[in-house]
Design a protein around this motif. Structure first.
Motif, mmCIF file in Angstrom:
data_model
loop_
_atom_site.group_PDB
_atom_site.id
_atom_site.type_symbol
_atom_site.label_atom_id
_atom_site.label_comp_id
_atom_site.label_asym_id
_atom_site.label_seq_id
_atom_site.Cartn_x
_atom_site.Cartn_y
_atom_site.Cartn_z
ATOM 1 N N ARG A 56 28.447 35.174 48.663
ATOM 2 C CA ARG A 56 28.520 34.288 49.819
ATOM 3 C C ARG A 56 29.587 34.784 50.788
ATOM 4 O O ARG A 56 30.575 35.379 50.387
ATOM 5 C CB ARG A 56 28.875 32.847 49.394
ATOM 6 N N ASP A 57 29.379 34.502 52.042
ATOM 7 C CA ASP A 57 30.346 34.911 53.056
ATOM 8 C C ASP A 57 31.392 33.816 53.223
ATOM 9 O O ASP A 57 31.609 33.282 54.314
ATOM 10 C CB ASP A 57 29.628 35.168 54.377
ATOM 11 N N GLU A 58 32.038 33.475 52.080
ATOM 12 C CA GLU A 58 33.022 32.400 52.062
ATOM 13 C C GLU A 58 34.270 32.845 51.307
ATOM 14 O O GLU A 58 34.228 33.790 50.509
ATOM 15 C CB GLU A 58 32.449 31.135 51.412
ATOM 16 N N GLN A 78 22.465 22.422 50.496
ATOM 17 C CA GLN A 78 22.256 23.427 49.443
ATOM 18 C C GLN A 78 23.588 24.001 48.972
ATOM 19 O O GLN A 78 23.780 24.247 47.772
ATOM 20 C CB GLN A 78 21.346 24.536 49.963
ATOM 21 N N ARG A 79 24.513 24.212 49.908
ATOM 22 C CA ARG A 79 25.830 24.744 49.553
ATOM 23 C C ARG A 79 26.578 23.769 48.654
ATOM 24 O O ARG A 79 27.164 24.158 47.633
ATOM 25 C CB ARG A 79 26.638 25.026 50.826
ATOM 26 N N LEU A 80 26.573 22.487 49.010
ATOM 27 C CA LEU A 80 27.260 21.480 48.209
ATOM 28 C C LEU A 80 26.609 21.330 46.840
ATOM 29 O O LEU A 80 27.301 21.131 45.833
ATOM 30 C CB LEU A 80 27.260 20.146 48.950
ATOM 31 N N GLU A 81 25.292 21.431 46.806
ATOM 32 C CA GLU A 81 24.592 21.336 45.527
ATOM 33 C C GLU A 81 24.968 22.498 44.613
ATOM 34 O O GLU A 81 25.179 22.319 43.410
ATOM 35 C CB GLU A 81 23.081 21.321 45.769
ATOM 36 N N ALA A 82 25.054 23.700 45.200
ATOM 37 C CA ALA A 82 25.441 24.872 44.405
ATOM 38 C C ALA A 82 26.869 24.743 43.897
ATOM 39 O O ALA A 82 27.173 25.099 42.748
ATOM 40 C CB ALA A 82 25.289 26.142 45.251
ATOM 41 N N LEU A 83 27.761 24.217 44.743
ATOM 42 C CA LEU A 83 29.152 24.043 44.332
ATOM 43 C C LEU A 83 29.259 22.990 43.233
ATOM 44 O O LEU A 83 30.005 23.162 42.261
ATOM 45 C CB LEU A 83 29.996 23.648 45.537
ATOM 46 N N ARG A 119 38.063 15.934 35.401
ATOM 47 C CA ARG A 119 39.321 16.665 35.618
ATOM 48 C C ARG A 119 39.509 17.062 37.079
ATOM 49 O O ARG A 119 40.625 17.377 37.492
ATOM 50 C CB ARG A 119 39.358 17.906 34.728
ATOM 51 N N VAL A 120 38.424 17.082 37.833
ATOM 52 C CA VAL A 120 38.505 17.374 39.262
ATOM 53 C C VAL A 120 37.580 16.409 40.000
ATOM 54 O O VAL A 120 36.729 15.751 39.399
ATOM 55 C CB VAL A 120 38.085 18.835 39.588
ATOM 56 N N THR A 121 37.766 16.334 41.303
ATOM 57 C CA THR A 121 36.870 15.555 42.156
ATOM 58 C C THR A 121 36.247 16.495 43.185
ATOM 59 O O THR A 121 36.803 17.559 43.495
ATOM 60 C CB THR A 121 37.622 14.426 42.877
ATOM 61 N N LEU A 122 35.102 16.099 43.697
ATOM 62 C CA LEU A 122 34.422 16.893 44.723
ATOM 63 C C LEU A 122 33.991 15.951 45.828
ATOM 64 O O LEU A 122 33.166 15.063 45.617
ATOM 65 C CB LEU A 122 33.220 17.624 44.130
ATOM 66 N N ASN A 123 34.567 16.135 47.007
ATOM 67 C CA ASN A 123 34.281 15.261 48.135
ATOM 68 C C ASN A 123 34.048 16.118 49.386
ATOM 69 O O ASN A 123 34.966 16.741 49.896
ATOM 70 C CB ASN A 123 35.446 14.289 48.368
ATOM 71 N N ASN A 124 32.783 16.140 49.848
ATOM 72 C CA ASN A 124 32.421 16.927 51.035
ATOM 73 C C ASN A 124 32.854 18.380 50.913
ATOM 74 O O ASN A 124 33.357 18.982 51.874
ATOM 75 C CB ASN A 124 33.039 16.305 52.293
ATOM 76 N N GLY A 125 32.675 18.946 49.726
ATOM 77 C CA GLY A 125 32.987 20.350 49.517
ATOM 78 C C GLY A 125 34.435 20.644 49.211
ATOM 79 O O GLY A 125 34.804 21.807 49.014
ATOM 80 N N ARG A 126 35.275 19.610 49.153
ATOM 81 C CA ARG A 126 36.691 19.790 48.840
ATOM 82 C C ARG A 126 36.939 19.408 47.388
ATOM 83 O O ARG A 126 36.668 18.273 46.982
ATOM 84 C CB ARG A 126 37.559 18.946 49.770
ATOM 85 N N ILE A 127 37.469 20.354 46.603
ATOM 86 C CA ILE A 127 37.744 20.153 45.184
ATOM 87 C C ILE A 127 39.170 19.639 45.054
ATOM 88 O O ILE A 127 40.120 20.314 45.468
ATOM 89 C CB ILE A 127 37.586 21.470 44.415
ATOM 90 N N PRO A 139 33.735 29.839 37.331
ATOM 91 C CA PRO A 139 32.655 29.254 38.139
ATOM 92 C C PRO A 139 32.892 29.360 39.636
ATOM 93 O O PRO A 139 31.936 29.547 40.394
ATOM 94 C CB PRO A 139 32.603 27.791 37.677
ATOM 95 N N LEU A 140 34.142 29.261 40.066
ATOM 96 C CA LEU A 140 34.419 29.402 41.492
ATOM 97 C C LEU A 140 34.180 30.834 41.965
ATOM 98 O O LEU A 140 33.631 31.057 43.049
ATOM 99 C CB LEU A 140 35.856 28.983 41.795
ATOM 100 N N ALA A 141 34.583 31.803 41.147
ATOM 101 C CA ALA A 141 34.339 33.206 41.501
ATOM 102 C C ALA A 141 32.845 33.491 41.554
ATOM 103 O O ALA A 141 32.366 34.206 42.447
ATOM 104 C CB ALA A 141 35.021 34.125 40.492
#
Length: 219
Positions: free
Chosen positions: A126-128, A64-69, A81-89, A118-120
């Motif tokens: 979230r506690d992140e 769910q976290r990865l889907e939201a990100l 313009r960016v990549t997303l791999n296991n939660g790492r942008i 979008p990141l903010a």
């Protein structure tokens, strides 16, 4: 006549133990051992079931976290313009900086402007906290000015530049921090130009926010 086995030391009679009594004691012992084994087996089964349930919940929460990100970064991801791999942008270093520089290029600043909101929004509630990491290739820092002592310092300055740019674009300073890895943790071989280009990068990853207790313990 009575045999010797039935006679006591004093010549008296010894009472014989019934077979059924011995058999009953044996069965009671076996039942007790079986009950103990069953209780141990049930305890292990319950423990395994609890661990499995916790693992399933953890995987669901991570999905769910990865889907939201991914949803938050839908625009930049679709534009490539960016990549997303296991939660790492991931952002290519060539997009953000010129070779050997820590000054943002116009395209790099524009990209960070599109990522800040979008990141903010993702971090809100979230506690992140967002970790901004700088990486380089394994080539030694060159240039007449020798502004940076080594790749560690270059990667640190680039991570700080990105962190400050995100804060300037509205991200709370308490929600982001910088980290440097120099030429460590390459994602490609440094033997050719293409690989070195992939290793010169900046990554951003939401991580659990340190608790106040842990923070106080490290002071």
């Amino acid at each position: 006549m009575l045999d010797d086995a039935s006679m006591g030391a004093d010549g008296g009679m010894e009472p014989s133990v019934p077979v059924w009594a011995v058999f009953g004691d044996l069965m009671a012992g076996l039942l007790g051992a079986f009950a103990l084994i069953l209780m141990c087996a049930l305890g292990i089964q319950f423990e395994l079931a609890a661990k499995l349930e916790a693992e399933v919940k953890q995987r669901q929460a991570e999905a769910q976290r990865l889907e939201a990100l991914e949803k938050a970064l839908a625009g930049p991801l679709a534009a490539g313009r960016v990549t997303l791999n296991n939660g790492r942008i991931g952002i290519s270093g060539s997009v953000l900086f010129a070779l050997g520089s820590d000054e943002l290029q116009p395209d790099g600043r524009q990209l960070l402007q599109s990522l800040a909101a979008p990141l903010a929004a993702y971090l809100n509630g979230r506690d992140e906290i967002l970790m901004v990491s700088g990486f380089t290739d394994d080539r030694q820092v060159r240039g007449d000015s020798r502004r940076f002592a080594d790749n560690w310092e270059l990667s640190a300055q680039r991570a700080l530049t990105v962190t400050r740019a995100l804060i300037e674009e509205g991200m709370p300073s308490s929600s982001v921090f910088a980290a440097a890895f120099g030429s460590e943790q390459p994602v490609a071989s440094n033997a050719d130009a293409q690989g070195r280009s992939k290793n010169r990068r900046v990554e951003m990853a939401p991580t659990p926010r340190p608790s106040r207790g842990n923070a106080a313990a490290h002071e």
